[in-house]
Design a protein around this motif. Structure first.
Motif, short mmCIF file in Angstrom:
data_model
loop_
_atom_site.label_atom_id
_atom_site.label_comp_id
_atom_site.label_asym_id
_atom_site.label_seq_id
_atom_site.Cartn_x
_atom_site.Cartn_y
_atom_site.Cartn_z
N ALA A 73 -18.11 -5.94 -27.91
CA ALA A 73 -16.66 -6.12 -27.94
C ALA A 73 -16.09 -6.16 -26.53
CB ALA A 73 -16.01 -4.99 -28.74
N ALA A 74 -16.65 -5.36 -25.63
CA ALA A 74 -16.13 -5.32 -24.26
C ALA A 74 -16.30 -6.67 -23.57
CB ALA A 74 -16.84 -4.23 -23.46
N THR A 75 -17.45 -7.33 -23.73
CA THR A 75 -17.64 -8.63 -23.10
C THR A 75 -16.73 -9.68 -23.73
OG1 THR A 75 -19.47 -9.21 -24.59
CG2 THR A 75 -20.02 -8.09 -22.52
N SER A 76 -16.46 -9.57 -25.03
CA SER A 76 -15.55 -10.51 -25.68
C SER A 76 -14.13 -10.33 -25.17
CB SER A 76 -15.59 -10.30 -27.21
OG SER A 76 -16.86 -10.61 -27.73
N VAL A 77 -13.72 -9.08 -24.96
CA VAL A 77 -12.39 -8.82 -24.41
C VAL A 77 -12.28 -9.38 -23.00
CG1 VAL A 77 -10.81 -7.01 -23.63
CG2 VAL A 77 -11.93 -6.80 -25.86
N ASP A 78 -13.32 -9.17 -22.17
CA ASP A 78 -13.32 -9.71 -20.82
C ASP A 78 -13.15 -11.23 -20.84
OD1 ASP A 78 -13.61 -7.23 -19.71
OD2 ASP A 78 -15.77 -7.40 -19.38
N TYR A 79 -13.88 -11.88 -21.73
CA TYR A 79 -13.80 -13.33 -21.82
C TYR A 79 -12.41 -13.79 -22.26
CZ TYR A 79 -15.33 -18.10 -22.90
OH TYR A 79 -15.49 -19.47 -22.93
N ASP A 80 -11.85 -13.08 -23.23
CA ASP A 80 -10.50 -13.42 -23.70
C ASP A 80 -9.50 -13.30 -22.56
OD1 ASP A 80 -8.54 -13.86 -26.00
OD2 ASP A 80 -7.80 -11.99 -25.15
N LEU A 81 -9.60 -12.24 -21.76
CA LEU A 81 -8.68 -12.04 -20.65
C LEU A 81 -8.88 -13.11 -19.57
CD1 LEU A 81 -8.80 -8.15 -20.33
CD2 LEU A 81 -7.02 -9.54 -21.39
N THR A 82 -10.13 -13.51 -19.34
CA THR A 82 -10.41 -14.57 -18.38
C THR A 82 -9.73 -15.87 -18.79
OG1 THR A 82 -12.55 -13.61 -17.77
CG2 THR A 82 -12.23 -15.95 -17.30
N ILE A 83 -9.86 -16.23 -20.07
CA ILE A 83 -9.25 -17.46 -20.57
C ILE A 83 -7.73 -17.36 -20.50
CG2 ILE A 83 -8.98 -18.95 -22.58
CD1 ILE A 83 -11.69 -19.11 -21.17
N ARG A 84 -7.17 -16.22 -20.84
CA ARG A 84 -5.71 -16.06 -20.78
C ARG A 84 -5.20 -16.21 -19.34
NH1 ARG A 84 -3.16 -13.70 -25.31
NH2 ARG A 84 -4.62 -13.18 -26.99
N ASP A 85 -5.93 -15.68 -18.38
CA ASP A 85 -5.54 -15.82 -16.98
C ASP A 85 -5.52 -17.29 -16.56
OD1 ASP A 85 -5.18 -13.12 -16.62
OD2 ASP A 85 -7.15 -12.78 -15.70
N LEU A 86 -6.53 -18.04 -16.99
CA LEU A 86 -6.58 -19.46 -16.64
C LEU A 86 -5.49 -20.25 -17.35
CD1 LEU A 86 -10.44 -20.07 -16.66
CD2 LEU A 86 -8.96 -19.54 -14.72
N GLN A 87 -5.18 -19.88 -18.58
CA GLN A 87 -4.08 -20.54 -19.29
C GLN A 87 -2.74 -20.27 -18.61
OE1 GLN A 87 -4.77 -18.92 -23.19
NE2 GLN A 87 -6.04 -20.64 -23.84
N ALA A 88 -2.55 -19.03 -18.17
CA ALA A 88 -1.31 -18.70 -17.44
C ALA A 88 -1.24 -19.47 -16.13
CB ALA A 88 -1.25 -17.19 -17.19
N MET A 89 -2.38 -19.67 -15.48
CA MET A 89 -2.42 -20.45 -14.24
C MET A 89 -1.93 -21.87 -14.48
SD MET A 89 -5.80 -21.41 -11.95
CE MET A 89 -6.50 -22.50 -13.20
N TRP A 90 -2.44 -22.51 -15.54
CA TRP A 90 -2.00 -23.88 -15.84
C TRP A 90 -0.53 -23.91 -16.24
CZ3 TRP A 90 -2.73 -28.73 -15.00
CH2 TRP A 90 -2.04 -29.66 -15.76
#
Length: 471
Positions: free
Chosen positions: A362-379
């Motif tokens: 679950a921890a790695t899935s949360v990390d990945y979700d946060l990574t994608i959200r950061d990139l979406q916010a960047m765009w």
């Protein structure tokens, strides 16, 4: 009177397809040319410029001694992140948008994937609005195709230089452009030089070339924010020199990517060295009258004609590929941890030596979700900045009403990696049915509409809700 139209950055688009080594050379020329033309130099440190060339080498598979670039893991990381970011992307404008702004958004959407990949590779990418007839198009400019001339404490560009290459007959020209942000608008300085070999030659009038005839040496665009370019910046702290420059999305794992390339090269040698050999007496391999050998040289190895060595002996060593593959999986999992990727994005989950707990998964899935959200916010930030610049330019060029109200960009990213939108929607429906939530607010959440004022809620009722006000 409308301002003179800037020309499209043709060379920036053309350079995007060159190899990393060619780009590194052009980048050095660009730095030198801009310094001679405007007396300004690149504010990027030498260490950062070296890191940028390394990121490009990793992405484009430039060969290094002792490394096999064939796996192209940097390209794999960028491609997977880009696909996930835009998997459920849907951008829309509010109802008051004019045709010019809607066309600008369509042009922006057309280059979003390329621009995001450029930003992930080099840490930063510029989106340049370019006039094409009565509309604006966008050209993504990769980090190695422009030179930052000034930044503020947050890394925002205050001045930037670019170059276009032109030719007429055997004569080559460099069109240099310097953009400077000011409190009241954008200033663009343009110079045309006739190249003398690889050196910047004499400055010639802009009217020398038809492509530059409409340009002026200095142009001021009032009301245009920043340097007139939308900027995509990766949301990572600088791990190279600690400066305000943005870094590649795989910069923290650059060392591991090189280690993986070395491991792949060693594995190739292991298979090459493990090929079977047959040791035969040398007389069996002597050429015939036509110079042809009777046995294949890649399988048979000749020995001196010693009586003890006559005949043949088969040598087939045991391969050690499992050791190399285990090491490779360790390195891949290290990359996933450093880059905030979910287990299995790069590595093989079943190859792990010990079973992992549900908490670790679950921890790695949360990390990945946060990574994608950061990139979406960047765009999302860059897209809104791009439309703001378009609206300012549209007013200056008379392509939209100067007093037109600003429009709001809304982006729906879908459920994401962890977020279950359908479950939340059912919860909201239940709250409305229980009388604990107004249906207008539930619809505003579902469609991403403004709902701060009573007028906003009334528009939602008129547009979506049947008489009776139930969902």
């Amino acid at each position: 009177m409308h301002p003179v139209r800037p020309r499209p950055p043709r060379s920036a688009a053309r350079r995007a397809g060159d190899t990393a080594h060619h780009l590194a050379g052009k980048e050095n020329f660009l730095q030198s040319y801009l310094e001679q033309a405007f007396g300004k130099h690149d504010v990027t440190s030498a260490k950062m410029r070296g890191a940028l060339r390394e990121w490009l080498d990793l992405y484009y598979g430039a060969p290094r001694p002792g490394e096999d670039p064939a796996p192209r893991l940097a390209a794999l990381i960028v491609a997977k992140l880009c696909r996930t970011v835009f998997a459920e992307y849907d951008a829309r404008l509010d109802g008051g948008a004019d045709d010019f702004t809607r066309g600008s958004l369509a042009a922006l959407d057309a280059v979003r994937k390329l621009a995001l990949q450029y930003a992930l590779i080099g840490g930063e990418c510029l989106l340049k609005p370019v006039l094409t007839g009565s509309a604006l198009d966008f050209v993504p400019i990769r980090r190695d195709c422009y030179v930052p001339l000034a930044r503020d404490a947050h890394g925002r560009l205050l001045a930037v230089g670019t170059m276009e290459c032109h030719s007429r007959g055997a004569t080559r020209y460099a069109l240099l452009e310097r953009r400077v942000a000011g409190p009241d608008g954008l200033t663009i300085e343009t110079r045309l030089f006739e190249l003398n070999g690889q050196a910047l030659g004499r400055c010639v009038p802009l009217s020398t070339l038809d492509a530059c005839a409409d340009l002026v040496p200095q142009l001021f665009l009032p009301g245009v924010p920043g340097v007139g370019l939308a900027v995509l910046r990766t949301p990572l702290a600088n791990c190279v020199d600690g400066s305000a420059d943005a870094v590649s999305i795989y910069a923290p794992a650059a060392g591991l990517l090189h280690a993986l390339a070395r491991c792949e090269e060693q594995l190739n040698h292991e298979f090459s060295n493990g090929a079977s050999r047959v040791f035969a007496s040398e007389d069996l391999l002597r050429p015939d009258a036509r110079g042809r050998r009777t046995l294949q040289d890649d399988l048979f190895v000749g020995l001196p004609d010693d009586p003890a060595n006559l005949g043949v002996t088969v040598y087939s060593p045991a391969l050690r590929e499992q050791s190399y593959l285990a090491r490779k999986q360790d390195l891949l999992r290290g990359c996933e941890s450093l880059l905030g990727l979910r287990r299995g994005i790069l590595s093989e989950t079943e190859a792990e030596a010990e079973p992992r707990t549900a908490t670790e998964i679950a921890a790695t899935s949360v990390d990945y979700d946060l990574t994608i959200r950061d990139l979406q916010a960047m765009w999302q930030t860059a897209a809104r900045d791009a439309l703001t610049i378009c609206q300012a330019l549209g007013g200056l060029y008379g392509l939209r009403a100067a007093d037109a109200a600003p429009v709001t960009l809304t982006i729906d990213w879908g459920d994401g990696v962890l977020y279950d939108r359908s479950r939340v929607w059912e919860e909201q429906r239940q709250l409305v049915a229980d009388g604990l939530l107004r249906p207008e607010l539930a619809l505003a959440w579902y469609y991403g509409l403004p709902h701060d004022t009573e007028a906003d809620l009334r528009r939602i009722r008129d547009r979506f809700m049947p008489k009776g006000g139930t969902l």
